[in-house]
Design a protein around this motif. Sequence first.
Motif, PDB file in Angstrom:
ATOM      1  N   TRP A   9      10.274 -20.850 -32.229  1.00 23.06           N
ATOM      2  CA  TRP A   9      11.522 -21.055 -31.490  1.00 23.06           C
ATOM      3  C   TRP A   9      11.175 -21.278 -30.009  1.00 23.06           C
ATOM      4  O   TRP A   9      10.066 -21.694 -29.701  1.00 23.06           O
ATOM      5  N   PRO A  68      13.523 -16.430 -27.421  1.00 24.55           N
ATOM      6  CA  PRO A  68      14.659 -16.094 -28.283  1.00 24.55           C
ATOM      7  C   PRO A  68      15.731 -17.178 -28.387  1.00 24.55           C
ATOM      8  O   PRO A  68      16.595 -17.107 -29.250  1.00 24.55           O
ATOM      9  N   ALA A  69      15.690 -18.187 -27.507  1.00 26.62           N
ATOM     10  CA  ALA A  69      16.776 -19.173 -27.497  1.00 26.62           C
ATOM     11  C   ALA A  69      16.226 -20.572 -27.242  1.00 26.62           C
ATOM     12  O   ALA A  69      15.143 -20.735 -26.678  1.00 26.62           O
ATOM     13  N   GLN A 114      12.169 -26.355 -29.210  1.00 27.68           N
ATOM     14  CA  GLN A 114      13.103 -27.238 -28.492  1.00 27.68           C
ATOM     15  C   GLN A 114      12.505 -28.644 -28.332  1.00 27.68           C
ATOM     16  O   GLN A 114      13.214 -29.643 -28.393  1.00 27.68           O
ATOM     17  N   GLU A 134      17.761 -24.794 -26.215  1.00 31.24           N
ATOM     18  CA  GLU A 134      18.893 -25.664 -25.909  1.00 31.24           C
ATOM     19  C   GLU A 134      18.821 -26.818 -26.898  1.00 31.24           C
ATOM     20  O   GLU A 134      17.771 -27.441 -27.038  1.00 31.24           O
TER      21      GLU A 134
END
Length: 319
Positions: A211, A244-245, A216, A247
């Motif tokens: 991740w 953790p994230a 991304q 876009e």
Amino acid sequence: MNAAVVTSFDEPPHYRRFELPQPRTEHERVVDVLAAGLHPRVRTGARGAHYTSTGMLPMIPGVDGVGRRPDGKRIYFAAGDDAPGTMADKALVDVRRAIELPDHADAAKVAAAMNPAMSSWVALRRRVPLKPDQSVLVLGATGNAGAMAVQVAKRLGAGRVIGAGRDAGRLSSLTALGADAVVRLTDDADATAAALAAAAAEVDIVIDYLWGAPAQRAIPAVLMARADRSRALDWIQIGAIAGPAIELPSVALRSANLRIQGSGQGSVSPEDYLAELPSLIDEISAGTIAVSPNPRPLADVERIWTEPDVPGERIVLVP
Ligand SMILES: NC(=O)c1ccc[n+]([C@@H]2O[C@H](COP(=O)([O-])OP(=O)(O)OC[C@H]3O[C@@H](n4cnc5c(N)ncnc54)[C@H](OP(=O)(O)O)[C@@H]3O)[C@@H](O)[C@H]2O)c1
């Protein structure tokens, strides 16, 4: 009993006395722990940072292990969500989350391999069942779980398997484990995108342990290179080692048949996990999935906790 006890989320666990857990339901039994793996998930829980964490202290870390029942039978078991962890002399086992081990199964290997191996095994059997000859990209293939994912995908019938990771040495060892191609993830975003496009444009499934920034960048790199963007690409999110994230531009979802889902505690039911345990234990015992356990005394947990991981090995704490 003696246990690894977390008293502060900022400190390693201490080895000390802890009250023996008592069965709370008709399904629970106390067993002797023989081995418990020190997986990344265990460290995250001991920092109070896992999505299942309650924030309650003191706590015993450990999400699974091998134990011995009072009748002498050895079992593999997963700790209950609200039960003490497995890094102790004794553990509370819900019999519905445990299975008996065959006599030839090696306790340390099972304790080391089940958590990392189960991640891809369950993803490819329960979340996106792998069809014969489909191709799989493993994003983050240099860790324990990633290297096992390469082997699991092959074992479950994948045609082409591509391993992507940042460590060149560990990447090159994936070929011997069955990878058909490897892609090095570097800080050069354009070169990495081109390498992913060349090797993995036509994959059916991505098993993603990273991740964050690598995912991304990899999503558009793979999608834009596909000959037919309406052909499904199943992206299975499993770990977040790199962040953790992400876009995700909406166009990625409109312009291609990208299907993102996760696989882990919560998205897969305890019953589905349990159903997959026997066949996975058979694979580990048969040596189909390479595993290097590093057994260490539970009593030394405080020191061991801060030691750097040896790549490819999984520490297993032995009471
Ligand atoms: N959802 C589930 O069911 C499930 C089950 C098991 C594990 N997991 C998760 O899967 C992940 C991997 O677990 P594991 O047991 O394989 O851990 P591991 O053995 O510690 O491997 C992690 C690997 O990640 C690589 N890495 C770290 N940062 C990276 C980055 N920025 N880019 C590329 N590679 C990076 C490291 O490789 P190098 O240092 O060699 O580059 C390391 O070998 C963890 O997040 C774990 O929590 C999820």
